[in-house]
Design a protein around this motif. Structure first.
Motif, PDB file in Angstrom:
ATOM      1  N   VAL A  26       0.835  -1.203   0.000  1.00  0.00           N
ATOM      2  CA  VAL A  26       0.000   0.000   0.000  1.00  0.00           C
ATOM      3  C   VAL A  26       0.869   1.252   0.000  1.00  0.00           C
ATOM      4  CG1 VAL A  26      -1.651   1.355   1.357  1.00  0.00           C
ATOM      5  CG2 VAL A  26      -2.003  -1.100   1.055  1.00  0.00           C
ATOM      6  N   ASN A  27       1.939   1.259   0.796  1.00  0.00           N
ATOM      7  CA  ASN A  27       2.791   2.444   0.929  1.00  0.00           C
ATOM      8  C   ASN A  27       3.864   2.477  -0.144  1.00  0.00           C
ATOM      9  OD1 ASN A  27       1.527   3.480   3.201  1.00  0.00           O
ATOM     10  ND2 ASN A  27       2.711   2.188   4.555  1.00  0.00           N
ATOM     11  N   MET A  28       3.647   3.304  -1.153  1.00  0.00           N
ATOM     12  CA  MET A  28       4.631   3.515  -2.216  1.00  0.00           C
ATOM     13  C   MET A  28       4.575   4.976  -2.633  1.00  0.00           C
ATOM     14  SD  MET A  28       4.237   0.195  -4.701  1.00  0.00           S
ATOM     15  CE  MET A  28       2.559   0.576  -5.145  1.00  0.00           C
ATOM     16  N   PRO A  29       5.701   5.519  -3.065  1.00  0.00           N
ATOM     17  CA  PRO A  29       5.682   6.902  -3.557  1.00  0.00           C
ATOM     18  C   PRO A  29       5.001   7.003  -4.924  1.00  0.00           C
ATOM     19  CG  PRO A  29       7.932   6.008  -3.562  1.00  0.00           C
ATOM     20  CD  PRO A  29       7.039   4.954  -2.996  1.00  0.00           C
ATOM     21  N   THR A  30       4.610   8.153  -5.277  1.00  0.00           N
ATOM     22  CA  THR A  30       3.972   8.595  -6.535  1.00  0.00           C
ATOM     23  C   THR A  30       2.551   8.087  -6.684  1.00  0.00           C
ATOM     24  OG1 THR A  30       4.871   6.883  -8.018  1.00  0.00           O
ATOM     25  CG2 THR A  30       6.145   8.926  -7.786  1.00  0.00           C
ATOM     26  N   LYS A  31       2.310   6.827  -6.525  1.00  0.00           N
ATOM     27  CA  LYS A  31       0.956   6.255  -6.507  1.00  0.00           C
ATOM     28  C   LYS A  31       0.972   5.172  -5.436  1.00  0.00           C
ATOM     29  CE  LYS A  31      -0.506   6.750 -11.321  1.00  0.00           C
ATOM     30  NZ  LYS A  31      -1.820   7.360 -11.199  1.00  0.00           N
ATOM     31  N   ASN A  32      -0.029   5.194  -4.551  1.00  0.00           N
ATOM     32  CA  ASN A  32      -0.035   4.154  -3.528  1.00  0.00           C
ATOM     33  C   ASN A  32      -0.610   2.850  -4.097  1.00  0.00           C
ATOM     34  OD1 ASN A  32      -2.938   4.067  -3.149  1.00  0.00           O
ATOM     35  ND2 ASN A  32      -2.773   5.921  -1.909  1.00  0.00           N
ATOM     36  N   GLY A  33      -0.546   1.802  -3.313  1.00  0.00           N
ATOM     37  CA  GLY A  33      -0.994   0.495  -3.779  1.00  0.00           C
ATOM     38  C   GLY A  33      -2.466   0.463  -4.162  1.00  0.00           C
ATOM     39  N   PHE A  34      -3.295   1.219  -3.448  1.00  0.00           N
ATOM     40  CA  PHE A  34      -4.710   1.277  -3.796  1.00  0.00           C
ATOM     41  C   PHE A  34      -4.895   1.873  -5.192  1.00  0.00           C
ATOM     42  CE2 PHE A  34      -5.214   1.727   0.990  1.00  0.00           C
ATOM     43  CZ  PHE A  34      -5.640   0.413   1.180  1.00  0.00           C
ATOM     44  N   GLU A  35      -4.158   2.930  -5.482  1.00  0.00           N
ATOM     45  CA  GLU A  35      -4.250   3.577  -6.800  1.00  0.00           C
ATOM     46  C   GLU A  35      -3.741   2.647  -7.900  1.00  0.00           C
ATOM     47  OE1 GLU A  35      -3.620   8.267  -5.741  1.00  0.00           O
ATOM     48  OE2 GLU A  35      -1.892   6.927  -5.466  1.00  0.00           O
ATOM     49  N   VAL A  36      -2.649   1.933  -7.632  1.00  0.00           N
ATOM     50  CA  VAL A  36      -2.117   0.994  -8.622  1.00  0.00           C
ATOM     51  C   VAL A  36      -3.128  -0.116  -8.879  1.00  0.00           C
ATOM     52  CG1 VAL A  36      -0.315  -0.715  -9.093  1.00  0.00           C
ATOM     53  CG2 VAL A  36       0.291   1.512  -8.114  1.00  0.00           C
ATOM     54  N   CYS A  37      -3.689  -0.661  -7.820  1.00  0.00           N
ATOM     55  CA  CYS A  37      -4.684  -1.726  -7.958  1.00  0.00           C
ATOM     56  C   CYS A  37      -5.869  -1.248  -8.802  1.00  0.00           C
ATOM     57  CB  CYS A  37      -5.154  -2.166  -6.574  1.00  0.00           C
ATOM     58  SG  CYS A  37      -6.314  -3.544  -6.572  1.00  0.00           S
ATOM     59  N   GLU A  38      -6.362  -0.072  -8.499  1.00  0.00           N
ATOM     60  CA  GLU A  38      -7.491   0.494  -9.230  1.00  0.00           C
ATOM     61  C   GLU A  38      -7.148   0.698 -10.711  1.00  0.00           C
ATOM     62  OE1 GLU A  38     -10.813   3.844  -8.287  1.00  0.00           O
ATOM     63  OE2 GLU A  38      -8.734   4.369  -7.800  1.00  0.00           O
ATOM     64  N   THR A  39      -5.943   1.170 -10.994  1.00  0.00           N
ATOM     65  CA  THR A  39      -5.505   1.390 -12.375  1.00  0.00           C
ATOM     66  C   THR A  39      -5.411   0.072 -13.133  1.00  0.00           C
ATOM     67  OG1 THR A  39      -4.293   3.376 -11.742  1.00  0.00           O
ATOM     68  CG2 THR A  39      -3.670   2.341 -13.826  1.00  0.00           C
ATOM     69  N   VAL A  40      -4.832  -0.939 -12.502  1.00  0.00           N
ATOM     70  CA  VAL A  40      -4.706  -2.252 -13.147  1.00  0.00           C
ATOM     71  C   VAL A  40      -6.096  -2.815 -13.458  1.00  0.00           C
ATOM     72  CG1 VAL A  40      -3.982  -4.656 -12.807  1.00  0.00           C
ATOM     73  CG2 VAL A  40      -2.445  -2.787 -12.168  1.00  0.00           C
ATOM     74  N   ARG A  41      -7.010  -2.714 -12.510  1.00  0.00           N
ATOM     75  CA  ARG A  41      -8.353  -3.265 -12.713  1.00  0.00           C
ATOM     76  C   ARG A  41      -9.162  -2.489 -13.763  1.00  0.00           C
ATOM     77  NH1 ARG A  41      -6.669  -7.485 -11.798  1.00  0.00           N
ATOM     78  NH2 ARG A  41      -6.727  -8.485  -9.779  1.00  0.00           N
ATOM     79  N   ALA A  42      -8.809  -1.250 -14.001  1.00  0.00           N
ATOM     80  CA  ALA A  42      -9.548  -0.430 -14.964  1.00  0.00           C
ATOM     81  C   ALA A  42      -9.202  -0.766 -16.413  1.00  0.00           C
ATOM     82  CB  ALA A  42      -9.284   1.051 -14.700  1.00  0.00           C
ATOM     83  N   ARG A  43      -8.111  -1.494 -16.641  1.00  0.00           N
ATOM     84  CA  ARG A  43      -7.676  -1.798 -18.006  1.00  0.00           C
ATOM     85  C   ARG A  43      -8.024  -3.237 -18.366  1.00  0.00           C
ATOM     86  NH1 ARG A  43      -2.065   0.845 -19.374  1.00  0.00           N
ATOM     87  NH2 ARG A  43      -2.476  -0.360 -21.256  1.00  0.00           N
TER      88      ARG A  43
END
Length: 95
Positions: A26-43
């Motif tokens: 979850v804790n990552m710079p620039t985009k957190n894990g929630f944002e990455v997960c959401e982006t992956v699922r949107a494609r």
């Protein structure tokens, strides 16, 4: 296996590597894990990618958020390596 130090870096690696599974903090710079997960699922072209969130954020609300955004599993630290390996194997067998 590839690693990334930031959420943006993770998404770049996903674009280049097209992995079957992502272990995502979850804790990552620039985009957190929630944002990455959401982006992956949107494609649509990434819909096959399994996501396991590994994090120190163990509150129920955070777990529910991760799963609601499309994570396949959510493990909180500290966790046993055997547990992670077992979850990875289980999810890859479902693919």
């Amino acid at each position: 296996m590839t690693s990334a130090r930031s959420g943006a870096g993770c998404l770049q690696q996903v674009e280049m590597q097209k992995p079957d599974l992502i272990l995502l903090d979850v804790n990552m710079p620039t985009k957190n894990g929630f944002e990455v997960c959401e982006t992956v699922r949107a494609r649509n072209e990434w819909s096959h990618i399994r996501i396991i969130m590994l994090t120190a954020h163990g509150r129920d609300i955070e777990r529910e958020k991760g799963l609601a955004l499309g994570a396949d599993d959510y493990l909180t630290k500290p966790f046993a390596i055997r547990e992670v390996v077992s979850k990875v194997q289980e999810l890859l067998e479902q693919s």
